[in-house]
Write a protein that holds these residues in place. Structure first.
Motif, PDB file in Angstrom:
ATOM      1  N   LEU A 172     -20.175  -9.435  26.253  1.00 42.63           N
ATOM      2  CA  LEU A 172     -19.587  -7.944  26.666  1.00 42.63           C
ATOM      3  C   LEU A 172     -19.009  -8.439  28.191  1.00 42.63           C
ATOM      4  O   LEU A 172     -19.620  -8.869  29.079  1.00 42.63           O
ATOM      5  CB  LEU A 172     -20.807  -7.191  27.137  1.00 42.63           C
ATOM      6  CG  LEU A 172     -20.362  -5.622  27.119  1.00 42.63           C
ATOM      7  CD1 LEU A 172     -19.977  -5.133  25.650  1.00 42.63           C
ATOM      8  CD2 LEU A 172     -21.966  -4.617  27.168  1.00 42.63           C
ATOM      9  N   PHE A 223     -21.991  -0.289  31.942  1.00 40.54           N
ATOM     10  CA  PHE A 223     -20.704  -1.244  31.357  1.00 40.54           C
ATOM     11  C   PHE A 223     -20.026  -1.724  32.536  1.00 40.54           C
ATOM     12  O   PHE A 223     -19.675  -2.548  32.870  1.00 40.54           O
ATOM     13  CB  PHE A 223     -20.135  -0.632  30.458  1.00 40.54           C
ATOM     14  CG  PHE A 223     -18.960  -1.344  29.698  1.00 40.54           C
ATOM     15  CD1 PHE A 223     -19.151  -2.497  29.117  1.00 40.54           C
ATOM     16  CD2 PHE A 223     -17.791  -1.214  30.148  1.00 40.54           C
ATOM     17  CE1 PHE A 223     -17.994  -3.100  28.707  1.00 40.54           C
ATOM     18  CE2 PHE A 223     -16.677  -1.699  29.848  1.00 40.54           C
ATOM     19  CZ  PHE A 223     -16.748  -2.935  29.045  1.00 40.54           C
ATOM     20  N   SER A 252     -15.246  -5.114  24.599  1.00 35.64           N
ATOM     21  CA  SER A 252     -16.160  -3.955  25.013  1.00 35.64           C
ATOM     22  C   SER A 252     -17.154  -3.560  23.909  1.00 35.64           C
ATOM     23  O   SER A 252     -18.146  -2.965  24.253  1.00 35.64           O
ATOM     24  CB  SER A 252     -15.121  -2.644  24.655  1.00 35.64           C
ATOM     25  OG  SER A 252     -14.520  -2.798  23.516  1.00 35.64           O
ATOM     26  N   ASP A 253     -17.236  -4.531  22.921  1.00 36.33           N
ATOM     27  CA  ASP A 253     -18.260  -4.440  21.894  1.00 36.33           C
ATOM     28  C   ASP A 253     -18.345  -5.645  21.121  1.00 36.33           C
ATOM     29  O   ASP A 253     -17.568  -6.635  20.642  1.00 36.33           O
ATOM     30  CB  ASP A 253     -18.143  -3.243  20.864  1.00 36.33           C
ATOM     31  CG  ASP A 253     -16.735  -3.464  20.147  1.00 36.33           C
ATOM     32  OD1 ASP A 253     -16.814  -3.891  19.051  1.00 36.33           O
ATOM     33  OD2 ASP A 253     -15.827  -2.820  20.892  1.00 36.33           O
ATOM     34  N   TYR A 294     -16.419   4.588  30.327  1.00 39.09           N
ATOM     35  CA  TYR A 294     -17.405   3.593  30.193  1.00 39.09           C
ATOM     36  C   TYR A 294     -18.550   4.225  30.822  1.00 39.09           C
ATOM     37  O   TYR A 294     -18.494   4.735  32.000  1.00 39.09           O
ATOM     38  CB  TYR A 294     -17.028   2.443  30.364  1.00 39.09           C
ATOM     39  CG  TYR A 294     -16.112   1.894  29.417  1.00 39.09           C
ATOM     40  CD1 TYR A 294     -16.317   1.379  28.011  1.00 39.09           C
ATOM     41  CD2 TYR A 294     -14.558   1.757  29.812  1.00 39.09           C
ATOM     42  CE1 TYR A 294     -15.579   0.816  27.368  1.00 39.09           C
ATOM     43  CE2 TYR A 294     -13.557   1.297  28.602  1.00 39.09           C
ATOM     44  CZ  TYR A 294     -14.042   0.748  27.745  1.00 39.09           C
ATOM     45  OH  TYR A 294     -13.011   0.332  26.628  1.00 39.09           O
ATOM     46  N   PRO A 307     -19.663  -0.153  21.583  1.00 36.36           N
ATOM     47  CA  PRO A 307     -18.734   0.341  22.799  1.00 36.36           C
ATOM     48  C   PRO A 307     -19.677   1.248  23.756  1.00 36.36           C
ATOM     49  O   PRO A 307     -20.145   2.318  23.243  1.00 36.36           O
ATOM     50  CB  PRO A 307     -17.669   0.934  22.208  1.00 36.36           C
ATOM     51  CG  PRO A 307     -17.487   0.477  20.739  1.00 36.36           C
ATOM     52  CD  PRO A 307     -18.977   0.161  20.385  1.00 36.36           C
ATOM     53  N   SER A 358      -9.225  -2.648  25.758  1.00 36.90           N
ATOM     54  CA  SER A 358     -10.571  -3.338  25.080  1.00 36.90           C
ATOM     55  C   SER A 358     -10.347  -3.952  23.833  1.00 36.90           C
ATOM     56  O   SER A 358      -9.364  -3.371  23.194  1.00 36.90           O
ATOM     57  CB  SER A 358     -11.760  -2.290  25.078  1.00 36.90           C
ATOM     58  OG  SER A 358     -11.122  -1.181  24.011  1.00 36.90           O
ATOM     59  N   GLU A 409     -10.198   2.869  29.351  1.00 36.93           N
ATOM     60  CA  GLU A 409      -9.781   1.428  29.627  1.00 36.93           C
ATOM     61  C   GLU A 409      -8.951   1.153  30.862  1.00 36.93           C
ATOM     62  O   GLU A 409      -9.029   0.327  31.552  1.00 36.93           O
ATOM     63  CB  GLU A 409      -8.864   0.981  28.176  1.00 36.93           C
ATOM     64  CG  GLU A 409      -9.653   0.894  27.271  1.00 36.93           C
ATOM     65  CD  GLU A 409      -8.885   0.748  25.879  1.00 36.93           C
ATOM     66  OE1 GLU A 409      -9.272   0.071  24.968  1.00 36.93           O
ATOM     67  OE2 GLU A 409      -7.771   1.489  25.746  1.00 36.93           O
TER      68      GLU A 409
END
Length: 197
Positions: free
Chosen positions: A78, A181, A161-162, A177, A168, A68, A6
């Motif tokens: 997202l 993403f 994030s999801d 990530y 995720p 996140s 993150e």
């Protein structure tokens, strides 16, 4: 920032970031305008220990809990970024946080578990009327409410994030990530660069 993955999202938009290895924290960076701390633990208890370990926040003009959050609403996408102004926990305690200028506000629920099951997402959304879910923010909000940070302004900023459609996008080691993403979230983050300086 709870996790290094993150933190890297935030670091990607900050100027002149330098990692320091002599910090008491496992992941610590300085940049022109501030500091980023990441500790790679989750949950309210671990987060509270970190906050107390830092101790004195008087030297800061503001402190931001960044990271996140999962989507409890089917409407979120997202990579979207929100300033969390209403924070609740599973006991239905609620705190109001300062909005971060220029970032859309939203509501956040803190739980003691990762919420990836869509039925559980919908259950929490209907019960608590929150759009996002994380595992740390309620402690930050409660400490703010109790005056722990004194005159220092505190904000909570989360990126999605999801969602119901996407889990995720973390690599197998959980450290980064995925490239796809980052391509989604970095351009969004870049729009808010000045808010973090």
């Amino acid at each position: 920032v709870p996790f290094k993955a993150e933190a890297k999202v935030l670091l990607s938009i900050l100027p002149n970031c330098r990692k320091k290895t002599d910090s008491i924290f496992p992941n610590y960076w300085e940049y022109k305008g501030g500091e980023v701390i990441s500790w790679n633990v989750m949950g309210t208890k671990a987060f509270k220990e970190i906050i107390l370990k830092i101790g004195n926040f008087d030297k800061y003009s503001s402190v931001i809990l960044f990271g996140s959050a999962g989507s409890l609403s089917t409407e979120l996408e997202l990579g979207e970024i929100y300033s969390c102004t209403t924070v609740k926990d599973l006991e239905n305690n609620a705190w109001q946080m300062l909005p971060m200028e220029g970032i859309a506000s939203n509501s956040l629920l803190t739980t003691n578990e990762l919420v990836f099951d869509n039925n559980k997402r919908m259950e929490y959304y209907n019960k608590f009327n929150c759009y996002l879910v994380d595992m740390e923010a309620s402690v930050f909000a409660e400490l703010t409410y109790k005056g722990f940070f004194k005159q220092t302004k505190t904000h909570i900023v989360r990126f999605v994030s999801d969602t119901y459609q996407t889990l995720p996008p973390i690599d197998e080691q959980g450290n980064n990530y995925t490239r796809s993403f980052m391509k989604i979230v970095q351009p969004v983050m870049a729009k808010y660069r000045k808010q973090f300086l």
